[in-house]
Design a protein around this motif. Structure first.
Motif, short mmCIF file in Angstrom:
data_model
loop_
_atom_site.label_atom_id
_atom_site.label_comp_id
_atom_site.label_asym_id
_atom_site.label_seq_id
_atom_site.Cartn_x
_atom_site.Cartn_y
_atom_site.Cartn_z
N LEU A 1 0.76 -1.02 -0.03
CA LEU A 1 0.02 -0.14 -0.02
C LEU A 1 0.92 1.21 -0.23
CD1 LEU A 1 -2.91 1.17 0.21
CD2 LEU A 1 -2.82 0.75 2.50
N SER A 2 2.00 1.35 0.60
CA SER A 2 2.63 2.41 0.84
C SER A 2 4.25 2.41 0.40
CB SER A 2 2.83 2.92 2.31
OG SER A 2 3.64 1.94 2.99
N ARG A 3 4.77 3.31 0.16
CA ARG A 3 6.19 3.52 -0.52
C ARG A 3 7.15 2.83 0.57
NH1 ARG A 3 6.84 9.50 -3.19
NH2 ARG A 3 4.77 9.49 -4.24
N LYS A 4 6.78 3.19 1.75
CA LYS A 4 7.72 2.69 3.02
C LYS A 4 7.37 1.29 3.06
CE LYS A 4 8.73 3.76 7.80
NZ LYS A 4 8.35 4.38 9.18
N GLY A 5 6.37 0.89 2.77
CA GLY A 5 6.10 -0.60 2.97
C GLY A 5 7.12 -1.44 1.84
N THR A 6 7.10 -0.94 0.81
CA THR A 6 7.82 -1.65 -0.12
C THR A 6 9.21 -1.60 -0.08
OG1 THR A 6 8.36 0.34 -1.51
CG2 THR A 6 6.11 -0.63 -2.10
N GLU A 7 9.60 -0.67 0.63
CA GLU A 7 11.33 -0.58 0.96
C GLU A 7 11.43 -1.39 2.12
OE1 GLU A 7 12.16 3.46 1.77
OE2 GLU A 7 11.55 4.14 -0.21
N GLN A 8 10.70 -1.61 3.42
CA GLN A 8 10.89 -2.24 4.33
C GLN A 8 10.75 -3.68 4.06
OE1 GLN A 8 7.93 -0.82 7.16
NE2 GLN A 8 9.32 0.67 8.10
N LEU A 9 9.77 -4.16 3.09
CA LEU A 9 9.61 -5.56 2.82
C LEU A 9 10.95 -5.90 1.83
CD1 LEU A 9 7.69 -8.24 2.94
CD2 LEU A 9 6.65 -7.22 0.87
N ALA A 10 11.40 -5.20 0.84
CA ALA A 10 12.50 -5.57 0.08
C ALA A 10 13.56 -5.79 1.16
CB ALA A 10 12.69 -4.37 -0.84
N GLU A 11 13.93 -4.83 1.95
CA GLU A 11 14.99 -5.04 3.01
C GLU A 11 14.87 -6.38 3.67
OE1 GLU A 11 17.32 -2.77 6.47
OE2 GLU A 11 15.45 -2.03 5.49
N LYS A 12 13.60 -6.71 4.08
CA LYS A 12 13.51 -7.99 4.84
C LYS A 12 13.70 -9.16 3.97
CE LYS A 12 11.40 -10.45 8.15
NZ LYS A 12 12.04 -10.77 9.57
N LEU A 13 13.36 -9.27 2.63
CA LEU A 13 13.63 -10.22 1.92
C LEU A 13 15.05 -10.43 1.36
CD1 LEU A 13 10.60 -9.94 -0.72
CD2 LEU A 13 10.55 -11.38 1.25
N GLN A 14 15.90 -9.21 1.37
CA GLN A 14 17.10 -9.17 0.78
C GLN A 14 17.83 -9.87 2.22
OE1 GLN A 14 17.89 -4.93 0.43
NE2 GLN A 14 16.89 -5.19 -1.73
N ASP A 15 17.69 -9.51 3.41
CA ASP A 15 18.37 -9.93 4.72
C ASP A 15 18.17 -11.74 4.71
OD1 ASP A 15 19.00 -7.57 5.36
OD2 ASP A 15 17.48 -7.39 6.93
N ALA A 16 17.18 -11.91 4.12
CA ALA A 16 17.01 -13.38 4.07
C ALA A 16 17.60 -14.43 2.90
CB ALA A 16 15.30 -13.82 3.92
N GLY A 17 18.35 -13.60 2.14
CA GLY A 17 19.00 -14.08 1.22
C GLY A 17 18.42 -14.06 -0.31
N ILE A 18 17.30 -13.30 -0.50
CA ILE A 18 16.26 -13.36 -1.66
C ILE A 18 16.74 -12.00 -2.46
CG2 ILE A 18 13.76 -13.00 -2.62
CD1 ILE A 18 12.97 -14.66 -0.01
N THR A 19 16.81 -12.21 -3.65
CA THR A 19 17.35 -11.10 -4.47
C THR A 19 15.99 -10.31 -4.90
OG1 THR A 19 18.93 -12.25 -5.72
CG2 THR A 19 18.19 -10.50 -6.87
N ALA A 20 15.60 -9.12 -4.25
CA ALA A 20 14.62 -8.55 -4.21
C ALA A 20 14.89 -6.83 -4.33
CB ALA A 20 13.67 -8.58 -3.26
#
Length: 708
Positions: free
Chosen positions: A237-256
């Motif tokens: 829904l939000s710009r901040k939400g996209t950034e936080q989720l992408a960071e979470k995925l990257q931390d888990a080793g996912i290319t996002a």
């Protein structure tokens, strides 16, 4: 213009043997010079409806598209198929714009994509009048209506087209529009008597699932972990939400990565290019901005938050599985999402806020539904079906049903006797025999069905009414203050004895157990389709795409690769029969994929079938020239040169210097020092000031590889 020409163009340029439902009828309407409104789901083949007439009619088809990135993708795909196409929008510099306008004026283009701003600008109309326009295609036509889900004010200025070009057919196309939006599109475009084509909205290859909104990130990590290397989009829904989720995925080793309107144009382009080229498989994007992609091999779409209406939801899940292969969609839902979206609509949408809130409520009802989700979607867009889909979370774990025919008859009869002039709450009050003042003021206590359902509690009646709405037995007239209306299906229940099963809730435990079992079955099915050969072909596609500087799906779709892996074509004739392999793509890429298949299955399996390379090699050894081989084999000379380059790489006896001079080889090899791997033919061509043709660069690169 006759249909055989259209049929030939379909195979030649797009690699398909037959038209999908309605496509041929729509094309005939264009040939007859008549206007049309076309509703087809994303991935349903809308573009073929104007692209085939564009390559078979004299003049240029002008296509209006609101998304710059989508234009670029479509033009690239058309050029890869041998079609003369270009675009005009704000991303081009002045010199490039002038060059495209000259091509348009001189009749050198079959299709011209333009932004609505460009089409309606003062300086463009004189050019439109002087050029020969074969048809106008208004893509994403729902943008023209304020009732639609993605209203663009600049679209409303296109009324002039019918006034200025009375004899030129207009084709308005959209994937998502309810009845209200359809009427508005026709009014806004001044189309007095168009043919309306409504295709099936069914996308059976998409699985539909709604999950509770708790612990979303953990669920997403598990979901992606089961689908390595697959491309997917997560809408937030939000710009901040996209950034936080992408960071979470990257931390888990996912290319996002993330993508939203707050990024600079250069940043957005870089993220989108990486996604299109399969370098970044997962993108977190804002729903409001949209990605405008034409990528065919998106395998899944997740909604992190509830969309604001069903039209938006349907269009966004339509990004998955455009190639027709199996794909997954997941919607996370919580009451907080509804409350948040209500606040946003009230703050930002002063116009038609009541209608937008009503559409949000339908979205909530979809998420809370206890019946087949696909039937609900199809019913929303006016398409009737009585069969459950078997490919949604409800069908995989069906709740218990009762014979609800009598309940449905009472409800429908009440709506009929209330003259279809009340909303759901008042209709239920009448059924329950309420003593509310409004009922007695209107005299509703005198109708026959007053109190006929007093034995059923209000909330249970609401539950049944929503099912009747979701299954298309009733509909809501948003432009008449939300009153309930009967449909053809409701008349069958009232007068023809049609049975209506209604759903009772299953227990949470039953649901969870059934969904676990179904998830295992789906994982097994997916593995069966994506075998080792498919993965080899996918890697080959990626390599060829990198060499040519194009997205992988431009070469072949996932669906086409799946068919190759299953059928295993080993000759040009066999490859031609694969869906999605047209003449140009066969010439450009067919030999690479045939050779990979032959190499995979081994000599024993391919015995009796001549490798396309071997045939070229035999002819070359007999002393035939490249042009003679091309003529005899009905191939392009470029393809023959490509065969010889690959044969040389593999150690075959080819006198390379008959085909490319030592000086040319030396220039190509030296240029590689200044270029990045993987080396792309286009980069070498441009570095050498376009002095050495592509086929010679390919031969020189073969020499470099063999030497290495």
């Amino acid at each position: 213009m006759n249909m055989p020409a259209a049929q030939d163009a379909l195979k030649k340029y797009f690699g398909y043997d037959t038209f999908r439902p309605m496509q041929a009828d729509i094309i005939e309407q264009v040939y007859a010079g008549k206007d049309s409104l076309v509703l087809m789901p994303t991935g349903g083949g809308k573009s073929i409806c104007y692209q085939v007439p564009a390559v078979t009619l004299p003049g240029t088809a002008v296509v209006v598209s609101p998304l710059i990135s989508l234009m670029k993708d479509q033009v690239e795909a058309l050029r890869a198929n041998g079609v003369q196409a270009a675009f005009l929008n704000s991303s081009l510099g002045e010199a490039d714009q002038r060059a495209v306008e000259d091509q348009f004026f001189n009749g050198e283009l079959q299709l011209l994509y333009v932004s609505p701003e460009k089409l309606t600008s003062r300086d463009f109309l004189p050019l439109l009048k002087r050029a020969k326009v074969s048809l106008f295609a208004i893509d994403e036509a729902h943008c023209i209506s304020s009732w639609g889900h993605d209203f663009r004010p600049e679209y409303t200025r296109m009324k002039f087209l019918k006034q200025e070009f009375r004899d030129t057919p207009i084709l308005a196309l959209t994937a998502t529009a309810d009845k209200l939006t359809r009427k508005d599109i026709l009014r806004q475009l001044n189309l007095p008597d168009p043919q309306v084509f409504i295709s099936s909205f069914d996308r059976p290859n998409l699985s539909l699932e709604v999950r509770p909104g708790q612990r979303r990130r953990e669920q997403i990590l598990r979901f992606i972990g089961k689908r390595p290397n697959e491309s997917g989009i997560i809408y937030c829904l939000s710009r901040k939400g996209t950034e936080q989720l992408a960071e979470k995925l990257q931390d888990a080793g996912i290319t996002a990565d993330y993508y939203h309107a707050g990024l600079s144009p250069e940043e957005r382009d870089a993220v989108q290019e990486a996604f299109i080229n399969d370098n970044t498989p997962v993108i977190c994007a804002t729903v409001a901005f949209g990605m405008g992609i034409d990528k065919s091999n998106v395998r899944w779409v997740i909604h992190y938050n509830l969309p604001k209406n069903i039209e938006s939801y349907y269009q966004e899940i339509g990004r998955a599985g455009r190639d027709g292969a199996k794909s997954d969609t997941v919607l996370f839902y919580s009451y907080n999402d509804v409350a948040l979206m209500e606040d946003i609509l009230r703050q930002n949408d002063s116009d038609q806020v009541d209608i937008k809130l009503a559409k949000l409520d339908r979205m909530r009802q979809f998420a809370e539904a206890v019946g087949c989700r696909r039937r609900i979607l199809l019913s929303y867009f006016g398409e009737e079906t009585t069969e459950d889909c078997g490919n949604c979370d409800i069908c995989r774990n069906p709740p218990k049903t009762i014979d609800g025919t009598e309940i449905a008859q009472k409800a429908l009869s009440a709506i009929y006797r209330l003259r279809q002039q009340v909303g759901m709450t008042l209709a239920i009050d009448v059924l329950r025999g309420s003593g509310k003042k409004e009922i007695f003021e209107r005299g509703y206590q005198n109708i026959k069905t007053y109190g006929a359902g007093r034995d059923i509690p209000f909330l249970e009646w609401q539950h049944y009414m929503l099912q009747l709405l979701n299954y298309g037995y009733i509909e809501i007239a948003h432009d008449e203050h939300g009153v309930l209306k009967l449909t053809p299906a409701s008349k069958r229940v009232l007068f023809e004895g049609e049975k209506v099963p209604l759903v009772r809730f299953a227990t949470v435990k039953e649901r969870q157990e059934a969904e676990k079992a179904q998830a295992k079955t789906k994982a097994t099915e997916r593995q069966g389709v994506r075998d080792e050969l498919f993965e080899q072909l996918r890697q080959l596609r990626r390599q060829l795409a990198q060499e040519r500087g194009v997205p992988p799906y431009i070469i072949f779709s996932d669906k086409t690769l799946e068919e190759m892996a299953a059928v295993r074509p080993m000759t040009d004739d066999e490859m031609k029969r694969i869906s999605g392999v047209g003449e140009r793509k066969l010439h450009l890429y067919g030999n690479y994929f045939i050779d990979a298949i032959i190499e995979h299955v081994g000599p024993a399996a391919s015995r009796g079938k001549s490798s396309t390379y071997q045939i070229t090699h035999d002819m070359y050894q007999r002393g035939l020239s490249v042009s003679e081989i091309a003529q005899k084999r009905q191939l392009t000379e470029t393809t023959v040169y490509s065969h010889l380059a690959i044969l040389f790489e593999k150690g075959q006896d080819i006198n390379l210097h008959e085909l490319v001079t030592p000086s040319e080889v030396d220039q190509v090899v030296k240029s590689l020092r200044y270029l990045q791997e993987p080396y792309k033919l286009k980069d070498v061509f441009e570095y050498l000031d376009e002095q050495i043709p592509y086929h010679k660069i390919r031969l020189a690169l073969a020499y470099a590889k063999r030497e290495a």
